[in-house]
Scaffold this motif. Structure first.
Motif, mmCIF file in Angstrom:
data_model
loop_
_atom_site.group_PDB
_atom_site.id
_atom_site.type_symbol
_atom_site.label_atom_id
_atom_site.label_comp_id
_atom_site.label_asym_id
_atom_site.label_seq_id
_atom_site.Cartn_x
_atom_site.Cartn_y
_atom_site.Cartn_z
ATOM 1 N N LYS A 13 10.302 19.879 -20.261
ATOM 2 C CA LYS A 13 10.333 19.831 -21.730
ATOM 3 C C LYS A 13 10.568 21.195 -22.364
ATOM 4 O O LYS A 13 11.215 21.294 -23.392
ATOM 5 N N ARG A 36 -2.601 28.339 -23.890
ATOM 6 C CA ARG A 36 -2.684 29.342 -22.825
ATOM 7 C C ARG A 36 -3.306 30.630 -23.359
ATOM 8 O O ARG A 36 -4.146 31.251 -22.706
ATOM 9 N N ARG A 91 -8.244 22.315 -30.999
ATOM 10 C CA ARG A 91 -7.061 21.592 -31.474
ATOM 11 C C ARG A 91 -6.989 21.663 -32.998
ATOM 12 O O ARG A 91 -5.925 21.851 -33.573
ATOM 13 N N ARG A 140 8.011 23.357 -10.168
ATOM 14 C CA ARG A 140 7.066 24.441 -10.461
ATOM 15 C C ARG A 140 6.907 25.355 -9.249
ATOM 16 O O ARG A 140 6.770 26.559 -9.386
ATOM 17 N N ARG A 163 -4.098 18.147 -13.913
ATOM 18 C CA ARG A 163 -3.779 18.444 -15.307
ATOM 19 C C ARG A 163 -3.329 17.173 -16.053
ATOM 20 O O ARG A 163 -3.717 16.940 -17.197
ATOM 21 N N ASP A 167 -5.133 15.822 -19.292
ATOM 22 C CA ASP A 167 -4.370 15.734 -20.554
ATOM 23 C C ASP A 167 -4.288 14.291 -21.074
ATOM 24 O O ASP A 167 -4.299 14.058 -22.276
HETATM 25 O O1 CDP Z 1 4.504 24.360 -19.011
HETATM 26 P P1 CDP Z 1 3.422 23.389 -18.707
HETATM 27 O O2 CDP Z 1 3.831 22.007 -19.026
HETATM 28 O O3 CDP Z 1 2.846 23.561 -17.334
HETATM 29 O O4 CDP Z 1 2.182 23.723 -19.607
HETATM 30 P P2 CDP Z 1 2.094 23.978 -21.159
HETATM 31 O O5 CDP Z 1 3.010 23.096 -21.912
HETATM 32 O O6 CDP Z 1 2.191 25.439 -21.402
HETATM 33 O O7 CDP Z 1 0.579 23.485 -21.483
HETATM 34 C C1 CDP Z 1 -0.542 23.984 -20.813
HETATM 35 C C2 CDP Z 1 -1.729 23.087 -21.142
HETATM 36 O O8 CDP Z 1 -2.047 23.242 -22.533
HETATM 37 C C3 CDP Z 1 -1.506 21.591 -20.966
HETATM 38 O O9 CDP Z 1 -1.850 21.106 -19.679
HETATM 39 C C4 CDP Z 1 -2.370 20.957 -22.050
HETATM 40 O O10 CDP Z 1 -3.674 20.690 -21.605
HETATM 41 C C5 CDP Z 1 -2.451 22.014 -23.122
HETATM 42 N N1 CDP Z 1 -1.587 21.667 -24.270
HETATM 43 C C6 CDP Z 1 -2.064 20.754 -25.183
HETATM 44 O O11 CDP Z 1 -3.158 20.230 -25.024
HETATM 45 N N2 CDP Z 1 -1.336 20.425 -26.299
HETATM 46 C C7 CDP Z 1 -0.137 20.974 -26.506
HETATM 47 N N3 CDP Z 1 0.543 20.660 -27.615
HETATM 48 C C8 CDP Z 1 0.406 21.878 -25.568
HETATM 49 C C9 CDP Z 1 -0.341 22.204 -24.438
#
Ligand code: CDP
Length: 212
Positions: A13, A36, A91, A140, A163, A167
């Motif tokens: 994404k 993060r 959030r 990854r 994760r 999530d």
């Molecule tokens: O790149 P990757 O998909 O590994 O991770 P990321 O999009 O940077 O998101 C890291 C973590 O942040 C996710 O596993 C979610 O728990 C949290 N996150 C969230 O809760 N809501 C969002 N809008 C974006 C991230």
């Protein structure tokens, strides 16, 4: 035009959102970086990731400059981010920043977990990107070993599954496709094919308005 791109870890994404934003000349926010950065700041303050008060304070103090840190994409921070992401106060503290970004004149592209459901429920286009856990772990793994990290495929797959569970299972803004989201399964698609499919969908939805 607001474009919401959601999906699980390593679904593609982020890469997709970046390319879509460049194609349509829109600003892009990777909202995962916010969670993060909160995780990083909680740990930096010597607090536990589950400490709601410390995490909410870190979220409130987040500025754009704190996202400009290459370490945010590294080792273990994604997992830590999903722990602070469960905290409703975190959030809530990040909501306005994201909605303000989306409300810029001309629109924006945001990618995350809850953009189409909570942050921008009125987005013009919503795309939910998925891929099998094994393919996501493989992507990854390649990404992180290319950065010189010593890591195994199995440990990444385990992190991805953990994760996903966290999530999808949390009470506050769980990850799920919006009812009106376009589902884009990238298991058998390379970046180019995923990008072309997304642009096709966006153009179909908004017609000429979506053209740069
Ligand atoms: O790149 P990757 O998909 O590994 O991770 P990321 O999009 O940077 O998101 C890291 C973590 O942040 C996710 O596993 C979610 O728990 C949290 N996150 C969230 O809760 N809501 C969002 N809008 C974006 C991230």
């Amino acid at each position: 035009m607001i474009i919401a791109i959601d999906g699980p870890a390593a679904s593609g994404k982020g890469t997709l959102a970046k390319r879509v934003a460049a194609h349509f000349g829109l600003p892009w926010l990777d909202t995962g970086l916010l969670y993060r950065a909160v995780a990083r700041d909680v740990l930096k303050a010597g607090k536990r990731l589950e400490d709601a008060e410390a995490a909410a304070a870190a979220a409130q103090n987040l500025g754009p400059e704190s996202l400009d840190d290459p370490k945010l994409r590294g080792n273990g921070i994604g997992d830590a981010a999903s722990v602070v992401g469960k905290i409703p106060e975190v959030r809530a503290a990040l909501l306005k920043l994201q909605q303000d970004f989306a409300a810029q004149p001309g629109g924006a592209v945001l990618d995350g977990r809850d953009i189409g459901t909570v942050i921008c429920p009125n987005a013009d286009v919503k795309i939910f990107v998925t891929a099998s856990p094994e393919i996501r772990a493989k992507r990854r793994f390649l990404e992180r070993t290319a950065r010189g990290e010593a890591i195994t495929y199995e440990s990444i797959l385990e992190e991805i599954r953990r994760r996903d569970e966290r999530d999808m299972g949390r009470a506050a803004a769980p990850m799920r496709p919006a009812a009106d989201a376009f589902l884009l399964d990238t298991t058998n698609l390379d970046i180019e094919a995923a990008f072309n499919t997304a642009v096709g969908e966006i153009t179909r939805k908004v017609g000429q308005r979506g053209r740069p």
